[in-house]
Design an enzyme around this catalytic site. Structure first.
Site, PDB file in Angstrom:
ATOM      1  N   ASN A 396       0.813  -1.209   0.000  1.00  0.00           N
ATOM      2  CA  ASN A 396       0.000   0.000   0.000  1.00  0.00           C
ATOM      3  C   ASN A 396       0.848   1.262   0.000  1.00  0.00           C
ATOM      4  O   ASN A 396       0.859   2.031  -0.962  1.00  0.00           O
ATOM      5  CB  ASN A 396      -0.945  -0.036   1.217  1.00  0.00           C
ATOM      6  CG  ASN A 396      -1.933   1.113   1.205  1.00  0.00           C
ATOM      7  OD1 ASN A 396      -1.858   1.991   0.364  1.00  0.00           O
ATOM      8  ND2 ASN A 396      -2.854   1.102   2.139  1.00  0.00           N
ATOM      9  N   ASP A 397       1.596   1.461   1.068  1.00  0.00           N
ATOM     10  CA  ASP A 397       2.304   2.724   1.234  1.00  0.00           C
ATOM     11  C   ASP A 397       3.316   3.001   0.121  1.00  0.00           C
ATOM     12  O   ASP A 397       3.478   4.135  -0.302  1.00  0.00           O
ATOM     13  CB  ASP A 397       3.019   2.737   2.586  1.00  0.00           C
ATOM     14  CG  ASP A 397       2.022   2.589   3.727  1.00  0.00           C
ATOM     15  OD1 ASP A 397       0.892   3.067   3.569  1.00  0.00           O
ATOM     16  OD2 ASP A 397       2.386   1.989   4.753  1.00  0.00           O
ATOM     17  N   VAL A 398       3.990   1.936  -0.357  1.00  0.00           N
ATOM     18  CA  VAL A 398       5.066   2.150  -1.320  1.00  0.00           C
ATOM     19  C   VAL A 398       4.537   2.430  -2.727  1.00  0.00           C
ATOM     20  O   VAL A 398       5.316   2.640  -3.662  1.00  0.00           O
ATOM     21  CB  VAL A 398       6.045   0.955  -1.360  1.00  0.00           C
ATOM     22  CG1 VAL A 398       6.706   0.776  -0.004  1.00  0.00           C
ATOM     23  CG2 VAL A 398       5.370  -0.313  -1.813  1.00  0.00           C
ATOM     24  N   THR A 399       3.190   2.412  -2.890  1.00  0.00           N
ATOM     25  CA  THR A 399       2.616   2.739  -4.196  1.00  0.00           C
ATOM     26  C   THR A 399       1.709   3.960  -4.110  1.00  0.00           C
ATOM     27  O   THR A 399       1.032   4.300  -5.075  1.00  0.00           O
ATOM     28  CB  THR A 399       1.751   1.565  -4.709  1.00  0.00           C
ATOM     29  OG1 THR A 399       0.716   1.295  -3.741  1.00  0.00           O
ATOM     30  CG2 THR A 399       2.568   0.316  -4.918  1.00  0.00           C
ATOM     31  N   ALA A 438       1.535   2.594   7.329  1.00  0.00           N
ATOM     32  CA  ALA A 438       1.790   3.975   7.718  1.00  0.00           C
ATOM     33  C   ALA A 438       0.500   4.640   8.193  1.00  0.00           C
ATOM     34  O   ALA A 438       0.521   5.766   8.665  1.00  0.00           O
ATOM     35  CB  ALA A 438       2.388   4.752   6.564  1.00  0.00           C
TER      36      ALA A 438
END
Lengths: 469, 103
Positions: A396-399, A438
């Site tokens: 999720n967060d890294v995209t 996050a």
């Protein structure tokens, strides 16, 4: 009577060779081909260090020592064989705690029996050795208790949520100052209470340092503890005047420090802000609540299979969600079927995807994904724009494009994978309720070109595989 | 060895570590951690010295416990690293795209 001064030259040379072997072990990791040779060099180095030590000291208790090695070695080998690759972060944390504890034990043994270590001067333990010993025990104890907390968080025995004590910075700085003060005082008064208080306070601060750090920062925490375990070994090496321990400690210490730096850079966060803690609880941020009502497109495994079959190129983006559901094998199978259909399949890995540096690479390697199909962020990011389908599985967060556009987002400035530039984004997620580690909602879910595949990652990929077959 | 020689070894080793670790490929960062973990267990040297001496029984037992802990790491760390690196091995023979049959 300084025993170290009388160490025969061959011993020093043997320790030097051990040190060189350890350097070769790390050097080998520059490519998968040379890495296994490197690992063997490491084993040889360790054997040289152990045999040399046993040969040069008078051994009053060889059977007990051999039994201790057999017990420890047996536990280690069994664990190494049985551990699942998804559990590597916990395992590494547990191993770090053992190095930390071993440093404390060696320090305590040296304090109780300084004569055996050659650090006994005319007025008790030599002052310089007292400082080295105090530092070694302190760093070892911090490594131990910090790693235990990291283990409990990674293993799910403790929530990944940051635990934020009031006044924690004041408490931590005061404890740290007390430890350093007592180590200094130790040079004039080597009473047992000083030594044991240093150890006790250091155990406490290791605990206090890690509890406020949230789940998303775990890759940094693991690298940081890796670094500490090295510095602990180096400090004990100073105490014992042992070059093998100093060389190794310095290597491991720099290794962990560099990895921490790489992880911080990959999240656009400073090291200080990470160890100050607070980022990345289970689901904390305000943006999450608004998410429920927004419209999104939901797709099925059938849709996903159809879309990917038509594609020229599919980029798969794995994250921690893939690890949790153990979807790596099913994913590889899906990739193989797509390749049979003539689709180009690539994998894109964000440096902080997962819970430790390189975790995704290991899982893909376990599933036999060809090494040449796996790309780092910098090498593949420009390709999303020419890609038909970006297949995001539990990342999720890294995209999250908010990292590029939304200045108010806690992840603003973090380099992310440009998945939204692909013609279609397929996003596997367990449900719309949860947010990433996050604690930030992802606007990507609600875009026109995004299709949400809501299910357990492994089940969804298996469904897709069925539809491709 | 005097303090300055030891300090020299330490400082130079930090530089060696710095340059060597930067050359590690990111795909191998997890094996890097497990192998550094195994080699930092060279602290077993200290535990062995403590365990070998009969002068203080308490120190001897602390040393023996240290030997057990460090041995877990040495054997476990090298073995699990070897296990991971063996998985990377299979990819040394690249499979041409499209015609990989799997079991």
């Amino acid at each position: 009577m300084h025993e170290a001064a009388a160490t025969p030259a061959w011993v020093l040379i043997a320790y030097l060779i051990a040190g060189v072997c350890f350097i070769l072990a790390l050097r080998g990791l520059s490519s998968p081909e040379s890495s296994r040779r490197g690992n063997r060099a490491g084993m040889i180095g360790m054997a040289i260090a152990v045999v040399t030590t046993l040969a040069v000291h008078e051994i009053a208790s060889l059977p007990e020592i051999l039994a201790a090695v057999a017990i420890g070695g047996g536990i280690g080998l069994i664990t190494a064989r049985k551990i699942q690759m998804t559990a590597m972060p916990q395992l590494v944390a547990a191993f770090h705690s053992l190095v930390g504890m071993a440093a404390v034990l060696v320090g305590a043994a040296a304090f109780l029996n300084p004569g055996a270590f050659g650090i006994l001067g005319p007025d008790g333990i030599e002052p310089v050795s007292r400082i080295e010993m105090g530092l070694g025990v302190a760093i070892g104890a911090i490594t131990f208790s910090g790693s235990v907390i990291a283990f409990l968080k990674l293993n799910g025995n403790m929530s990944g949520k940051p635990i934020l004590l009031p006044l924690r910075h004041v408490i931590n700085l005061a404890t740290l100052a007390a430890i350093l003060g007592l180590i200094a005082y130790f040079t004039v008064d080597q009473s047992p209470w000083v030594f044991w208080t240093v150890a006790a306070l250091s155990f406490a601060i290791g605990f206090l340092l890690i509890i406020p750090i949230g789940g998303a920062d775990m890759p940094v925490v693991i690298s940081m503890l890796n670094s500490y375990s090295g510095w602990a070994a180096a400090a004990m090496g100073f105490t014992l005047h042992n070059s093998a321990m100093i060389i190794t400690g310095a290597l491991v210490g720099s290794s962990g420090a560099i990895l921490s730096y790489i992880m911080c850079r990959a999240m656009n966060r400073s090291f200080i802000s990470v160890i100050a803690g607070g980022f990345g609880g289970d689901a904390v941020a305000g943006g999450a609540a608004a998410a429920i009502d927004r419209p999104y497109k939901r797709g099925s495994a059938e849709d996903a299979a159809f879309l990917m079959k038509q594609a020229d190129q599919v980029i798969i983006v794995p994250g921690y969600g893939m690890a949790v559901s153990q979807a790596q094998h099913a994913l590889r199978e899906m990739g193989d079927l797509l390749k049979k259909e003539g689709v180009r399949v690539k994998y894109a890995i964000h440096p902080v995807a997962g819970r430790m540096p390189g975790h995704m690479n290991v899982l893909l390697a376990e599933a036999n994904v060809p090494y040449d199909d796996v790309f780092e962020l910098e090498d593949i990011n420009s390709e999303f724009a020419q890609t038909d389908v970006a297949f995001v599985i539990g990342a999720n967060d890294v995209t999250n494009p908010a990292a590029k556009t939304d200045k108010s987002s806690p992840i603003y400035g973090m380099p992310v994978l440009d998945v939204e530039k692909a013609r279609t984004v397929l996003f596997i997620k367990r449900s719309m309720g949860g947010v990433g580690y996050a604690g930030v909602d992802n606007e990507l879910f609600y875009r026109d070109n995004t299709m949400m595949l809501l299910a357990d990652a492994k089940k969804m990929v298996e469904e897709i595989v069925k539809n491709l077959g | 060895m005097d303090f300055v020689s030891i300090l020299s070894i330490f400082v130079l080793s930090c530089f060696v570590g710095y340059y060597v670790v930067w050359s590690v490929t990111p795909a191998l960062h997890t094996p890097l951690m497990s192998v550094t973990n195994a080699i930092s267990s060279v602290i077993i040297v200290g535990a062995l010295i403590a365990a070998a001496s009969a002068a203080s029984p308490a120190a001897k037992w602390l040393g023996l416990l240290g030997v057990v802990l460090a041995s877990v790491n040495i054997f476990g760390g090298f073995a699990v690293t070897a296990r991971m690196l063996a998985m990377y091995k299979k990819k040394e023979r690249p499979v041409p795209q499209g015609d990989k049959t799997h079991a």
